[in-house]
Design an enzyme around this catalytic site. Structure first.
Site, PDB file in Angstrom:
ATOM      1  CG  ASP A  12      -1.840   1.181   1.274  1.00  0.00           C
ATOM      2  OD1 ASP A  12      -2.103   1.776   0.208  1.00  0.00           O
ATOM      3  OD2 ASP A  12      -2.320   1.525   2.372  1.00  0.00           O
ATOM      4  CD  GLU A  72      -5.133   0.456  -2.056  1.00  0.00           C
ATOM      5  OE1 GLU A  72      -5.875  -0.426  -1.597  1.00  0.00           O
ATOM      6  OE2 GLU A  72      -4.844   1.507  -1.452  1.00  0.00           O
ATOM      7  CG  ASP A 145      -1.313   3.202   5.839  1.00  0.00           C
ATOM      8  OD1 ASP A 145      -1.455   3.869   4.805  1.00  0.00           O
ATOM      9  OD2 ASP A 145      -1.599   3.634   6.979  1.00  0.00           O
TER      10      ASP A 145
END
Length: 195
Positions: A12, A72, A145
């Site tokens: 992330d 992501e 996260d």
């Protein structure tokens, strides 16, 4: 590592907090290897932070030897400067994977939420709750996260499973129509919790 197993590194990206999660998949079993987030000092020079991201990802690759990386995709917001910074962090992460010959796949936040919870608009709490049903979480989550990165890795695993080639295809006119939910259940039988 056996031919039926793989290690996936989920990222992330971020220039203030970057989450990472690693899973090992052996047959139908998913095991969490590591999950955490690095907090970068926002007062440090941007390039110094990108260097830290590079170093951390390389250390994770050296330690766990992942076969694949999933990251992501940045969501499109109104703040152009934030998007630029996020894109740089993502670019560094991808570059480290490519330098180590690790294939990279990118998933939108909506696709990750859909894969984990079945709802593309799920909250971070809902994602975390569903993650705990999919894989035993051996540590407390300090930053979403970290759990987001783990969700990206698991999303990649579920996504790669759903693209297995079919041995025979019936003509379209005779194929039974199924809903998206029925297809989801067929692709992910291990995610159904029976009372």
């Amino acid at each position: 590592m056996s031919p039926n197993s793989k290690i996936i590194l989920g990222i992330d990206p971020g220039t203030v907090i970057m989450g990472f999660g690693l899973i090992k998949v052996q047959g139908q079993q998913i095991e969490m290897l590591e999950m955490n987030a690095i907090k970068l000092n926002a007062k440090k020079d941007m390039y110094e932070r990108l260097g830290i991201i590079n170093k951390v990802i390389q250390e994770l690759i050296d330690k766990h030897q992942p076969n694949q990386m999933a990251i992501e995709a940045p969501f499109f917001g109104k703040n152009v400067q934030s998007m630029l910074k996020l894109g740089r962090a993502q670019g560094v992460a991808i570059a480290v994977a490519m330098a180590n010959d690790i294939p990279v796949s990118e998933y939108s936040p909506k696709k990750v939420k859909q894969a984990i919870t079945g709802n593309g608009n799920a909250s971070k709490d809902e994602i975390l709750k569903m993650l705990s049903h999919i894989v035993p979480l051996s540590q407390e989550i300090k930053h979403f996260d970290a759990s987001d990165a783990l969700a990206v890795a698991i999303c990649h695993h579920f996504n790669s499973k759903s693209f297995t080639p079919k041995t025979s295809v019936r003509p379209k006119s005779k194929q039974k129509k199924t809903s998206e939910w029925e297809n989801f259940i067929k692709r992910n039988p291990n995610r159904i919790i029976k009372p």
